[in-house]
Design a protein around this motif. Structure first.
Motif, short mmCIF file in Angstrom:
data_model
loop_
_atom_site.label_atom_id
_atom_site.label_comp_id
_atom_site.label_asym_id
_atom_site.label_seq_id
_atom_site.Cartn_x
_atom_site.Cartn_y
_atom_site.Cartn_z
N ARG A 1 0.87 -1.18 0.00
CA ARG A 1 0.00 0.00 0.00
C ARG A 1 0.91 1.23 0.00
N PRO A 2 0.52 2.32 -0.61
CA PRO A 2 1.41 3.49 -0.62
C PRO A 2 1.41 4.23 0.72
N MET A 3 2.58 4.74 1.09
CA MET A 3 2.69 5.73 2.15
C MET A 3 2.94 7.05 1.45
N CYS A 4 2.00 7.96 1.61
CA CYS A 4 2.00 9.18 0.80
C CYS A 4 2.70 10.33 1.50
N ARG A 5 3.32 11.12 0.68
CA ARG A 5 3.90 12.36 1.17
C ARG A 5 2.78 13.31 1.58
N PHE A 6 2.94 13.94 2.75
CA PHE A 6 1.93 14.88 3.23
C PHE A 6 1.70 15.98 2.19
N PRO A 7 0.43 16.33 1.93
CA PRO A 7 -0.81 15.97 2.64
C PRO A 7 -1.59 14.83 2.03
N GLY A 8 -0.92 13.90 1.38
CA GLY A 8 -1.62 12.82 0.71
C GLY A 8 -2.03 11.69 1.63
N TYR A 9 -2.97 10.88 1.17
CA TYR A 9 -3.36 9.64 1.85
C TYR A 9 -3.70 8.63 0.77
N PRO A 10 -3.63 7.32 1.06
CA PRO A 10 -3.91 6.30 0.05
C PRO A 10 -5.41 6.15 -0.18
N GLN A 11 -5.86 6.61 -1.32
CA GLN A 11 -7.27 6.51 -1.69
C GLN A 11 -7.46 5.29 -2.59
N TYR A 12 -8.40 4.43 -2.23
CA TYR A 12 -8.67 3.23 -3.01
C TYR A 12 -9.37 3.61 -4.31
N VAL A 13 -8.87 3.08 -5.44
CA VAL A 13 -9.45 3.41 -6.74
C VAL A 13 -9.99 2.18 -7.47
N GLY A 14 -9.90 1.01 -6.84
CA GLY A 14 -10.43 -0.20 -7.46
C GLY A 14 -9.37 -1.25 -7.68
N GLY A 15 -9.79 -2.51 -7.67
CA GLY A 15 -8.87 -3.61 -7.87
C GLY A 15 -8.58 -4.34 -6.57
#
Length: 568
Positions: free
Chosen positions: A539-553
């Motif tokens: 799963r991705p660890m995102c650079r702030f201010p991001g978060y891992p949003q599920y897009v399908g699959g």
């Protein structure tokens, strides 16, 4: 510059060369040192390092002399290679202070780099520099196995006899408190470099620091106070605003003396309510709150209040219990300014209420037990224990002080003195930037020990001070959703472990040596715990201010997520 050592401990084959290095007039950073001695020479040299001393003049702060008390050539075993293990101490400068203990591990096959490990809690235990790094994926080679010279310290006090209930007792001694705050790490680093210069005939080409929690604070302090000493720093869940956090511990402890403790069922009530409100904000209902900044606007603790505010059982929370949680999730507001003008310590985020390894609210905030005074029980929630130790030993300096009577306004002068020593909140990292330093910070949004918002706000203060473009050139902040203070996370609904491990040392080293900055999305993995350590989920660890949003699959694959902007 190659520091002067006593040469009696060095192998005869190259003692003369080491002595020449200390005496020649060509000791600038531009000098080319002689070749690193061969493996056989280093093997012979190890035992002779015992008794080696480093003079105070070679340590960049007022200090006692450093002495190697033991030197042992440790044979290769398991994943660790052959290395020369040095243990020693730096003498105290005042009566009653403990020496600063250290361990330095010198692999006979060296990559010419060094890594200092950070401590944890109130320290007081020797960090030996041989362990796996925090949040390292299963199967990742330890730094010593990668060829790093590694070292750590106890930060200048031995708390092994009292750490469980009185971890702050050492703070009654001024020198020991200053060493804990920042001086011991600088002193040990300088000592380690002097010993490496004697053993390898050179200091490391790269010096890194890696620490979490208290060790994360230490890393930031190195960048702020000693910017010339480290090429790169990884700071994980750092206790940045130390003084604000510890005052907050006291704030959520006080209601627990009067009915504010929460038991396991009541903690589960909170966790389930948070999950119901916030789980789906990241695009998937998986029992993990990933959109960490959006959740607070969608969940209100008061929705769990018992009618009338009295404790009527596990199906709701009393006013006293809500006061405990409000003090943990809400800000700690000081009645005066602390270091760098800060007056408020931010509250925690939602989503880490129940986590693997007994982490979460029950470990750090409340576990149903009414605290004991003046000395807390070892079984009290850790924040309760830490808050009491801070009040009694660091601030009031009275072991019999009753934490229920703590009033920050009464101790203004002392709290501000401690803040100036301990808090790693200085946003001016320009000196660290000028020397080419690189800094990676990781916060865990499910952290109940300290607020991940403290790291976020610190990052924002650095940007405000230095500008986004400058900060992008040397600093990264990542947020691991739902991860607890120790780094792990699990689905609240299924118990499945979430991918949370990643190799930040490799990212730091690549950035420092090649200039290649870490990506905006780093892969977090969950590996099998036995060879061949197959990756089971990512799963991705995102650079702030991001978060891992599920897009399908497939939800177990990093490709099924994108880093979206997390916002309130």
């Amino acid at each position: 510059m190659y520091p002067r050592l006593t040469t009696t401990a060095l192998p005869r084959a190259f003692a003369a060369s080491a002595l020449l290095l200390t005496l020649c007039a060509c000791g600038s950073d531009s000098d080319v040192p002689p070749p690193v001695p061969g493996v056989a020479e280093l093997q012979q040299a190890c035992a002779r390092m015992a008794g080696t001393t480093v003079a105070p003049s070679r340590i960049g702060l007022p200090s006692g002399a450093a002495t190697v008390t033991a030197a042992v050539l440790v044979p290769a075993a398991g994943e660790l290679p052959e290395y020369c293990q040095l243990q020693g101490s730096i003498a105290a400068r005042s009566a009653g202070a403990d020496p600063i203990r250290f361990q330095l591990n010198l692999p006979t096959t060296w990559n010419q780099k060094a890594l200092m490990y950070g401590g944890g809690g109130f320290n007081g235990v020797l960090i030996d520099g041989t362990a796996a790094l925090r949040d390292a994926p299963a199967g990742m080679a330890r730094p010593l196995a990668q060829g790093y010279a590694t070292f750590g310290t106890d930060s200048g006090h031995d708390a092994t006899s009292y750490n469980a209930t009185d971890p702050g007792r050492f703070a009654l001694n001024d020198e020991m408190l200053v060493n804990f705050a920042h001086e011991s790490y600088k002193k040990v680093k300088d000592t380690a470099h002097a010993l490496m210069a004697g053993y390898y005939l050179r200091t490391p080409s790269r010096q890194y620091y890696f620490g979490g929690s208290e060790g994360g604070r230490e890393g930031l302090v190195m960048a702020q106070r000693y910017p010339a000493d480290f090429d790169g720093i990884v700071s994980v869940v750092p206790v940045i605003h130390w003084t604000g956090l510890f005052n907050g511990f006291i704030n959520f402890s006080k209601p627990q003396f009067n009915g504010g403790a929460l038991n396991t069922a009541e903690i589960r009530l909170v966790a389930d309510a948070v999950n119901t409100a916030c789980d789906g904000l990241d695009g998937i209902a998986d029992g993990v709150v990933s959109n960490y900044l959006a959740c607070p606007a969608r969940f209100n603790l008061q929705s769990l209040r018992c009618a009338g505010g009295a404790d009527v059982g596990d199906s709701c929370l009393s006013d006293a219990q809500l006061a405990t949680l409000q003090a943990a999730y809400g800000p700690t507001v000081m009645p005066f300014a602390l270091a760098n003008g800060l007056t408020t310590y931010p509250g925690r985020l939602f989503g880490g209420e129940i986590q693997p390894g007994s982490e979460g609210i029950g470990r750090w905030i409340t576990n149903g037990q009414v605290p004991q005074v003046p000395t807390p029980l070892a079984t009290d929630a850790r924040g309760v224990n830490y808050g009491s130790s801070y009040a009694r030993y660091v601030i009031a300096r009275d072991a019999a002080f009753d934490v229920r009577n703590f009033d920050a306004a009464t101790f203004r002068t002392r709290i501000q003195e401690v803040s100036a020593l301990m808090d790693a909140t200085d946003p001016d990292l320009s000196a660290f930037l000028r020397r080419g330093g690189k800094l990676i910070v990781r916060e865990n949004s499910g952290d109940m020990a300290q607020s991940p918002m403290a790291g976020i706000q610190y990052y924002q203060s650095v940007v405000a001070r230095m500008g986004q473009s400058a900060v992008d050139g040397f600093m990264r902040l990542y947020v691991s959703p739902a991860s607890n203070h120790g780094g792990t996370a699990a689905s609240l609904t299924t118990g499945t472990l979430v991918p949370t491990t990643t190799d930040l040392l490799a990212e730091l080293d690549r950035w420092s040596t090649t200039g290649t900055a870490p990506a905006d999305a780093l892969a977090q993995v969950r590996n099998a715990t036995t060879a061949p350590y197959t990756t089971l989920a990512s799963r991705p660890m995102c650079r702030f201010p991001g978060y891992p949003q599920y897009v399908g699959g497939d939800a177990s694959l990093m490709a099924s997520y994108r880093c979206a902007t997390s916002a309130p």
